[in-house]
Design an enzyme around this catalytic site. Structure first.
Site, PDB file in Angstrom:
ATOM      1  N   HIS A 256      22.725  -1.184  77.623  1.00 57.01           N
ATOM      2  CA  HIS A 256      23.841  -0.706  76.807  1.00 57.01           C
ATOM      3  C   HIS A 256      25.149  -1.111  77.480  1.00 57.01           C
ATOM      4  CE1 HIS A 256      23.216   2.345  79.910  1.00 57.01           C
ATOM      5  NE2 HIS A 256      24.511   2.633  79.790  1.00 57.01           N
TER       6      HIS A 256
ATOM      7  N   LYS B 240      20.415  -3.655  82.366  1.00 59.29           N
ATOM      8  CA  LYS B 240      21.113  -2.591  81.639  1.00 59.29           C
ATOM      9  C   LYS B 240      21.015  -2.881  80.149  1.00 59.29           C
ATOM     10  CE  LYS B 240      25.691  -0.380  81.626  1.00 59.29           C
ATOM     11  NZ  LYS B 240      27.101  -0.564  82.055  1.00 59.29           N
TER      12      LYS B 240
END
Length: 224
Positions: free
Chosen positions: A106, A104
């Site tokens: 963010h 991921k």
């Protein structure tokens, strides 16, 4: 055999996780038994499952570890249920950690979900069942890349006791390849010994016919 192991065998049958009959495995092998940990779906089932894992982990690895790592995806609920049970049974707070299939970029960024793993941490890996060791092949470098980390061992629910890539069981191959212990709550030998001609959930699930089929399967695919 410890009572919790007998209860776990009954629990697998009751939950329809462990079935007997005629199945074709992903490997192409024809098997007289099949395990699907995805059949644990209710809160009470996951609570009990976590307790059985916690007892087995405590028996084999004690309390001297920091993180329980459950590889995505099935390992995520296993790790969560087990750290909850470990806290309830032994009063020891163990952190859970899992990996994402894709990092991921963010918010809570990175490849890991749950607790971070840091230098000095001792880690136990938890899985449902291991037949080829492929998931450990993917998991091992992820854990080791987090720093100076010790992998204490692996715990699975069932040792199928069949050959992996060579002439040894997948759990034996993992120990040889990676240098850490690999254990199971129960083995198929435990299951057969306990269930053969014994009524469970109102029926005999391993009668003489099924027992002969299991014996024949291990003649062909069992560990030498």
């Amino acid at each position: 055999m410890e009572r919790y192991k007998e209860e776990f065998i009954e629990f697998m049958v009751e939950s329809r996780v462990l079935k007997f009959g005629d199945f074709t495995l992903k490997s192409g092998r024809k098997s007289p038994f099949f395990m699907n940990a995805g059949a644990y779906v209710t809160g009470s089932q996951l609570r009990r499952l976590g307790q059985y894992y916690a007892k087995a982990i405590h028996e084999h690895y004690g309390e001297e570890f920091d993180v329980l790592f459950g590889p995505a995806y099935k390992g995520i609920p296993l790790s969560v249920a087990t750290v909850v049970a470990f806290s309830e049974l032994y009063g020891k707070d163990i952190k859970y950690c899992s990996n994402r299939k894709e990092a991921k970029d963010h918010g809570d960024a990175g490849i890991l979900l749950g607790s971070p793993i840091k230098d000095g941490d001792k880690v136990v890996i938890i899985e449902d069942v291991t037949t080829s060791g492929k998931s450990i092949e993917e998991t091992f470098p992820i854990i080791r890349s987090q720093g100076d980390v010790e992998i204490v061992g692996l715990m699975v629910s069932l040792n199928r006791m069949e050959r992996g890539k060579g002439n040894k069981s997948a759990l034996e191959e993992i120990k040889e390849l990676y240098g850490f212990e690999a254990n199971a709550i129960v083995t198929m030998a435990d299951v057969v010994e306990y269930l053969h001609n014994r009524e469970c959930q109102g029926q005999v699930v391993i009668d003489d016919t099924i027992k002969r089929a299991i014996d024949a399967y291990y003649q062909q695919y069992g560990v030498k």
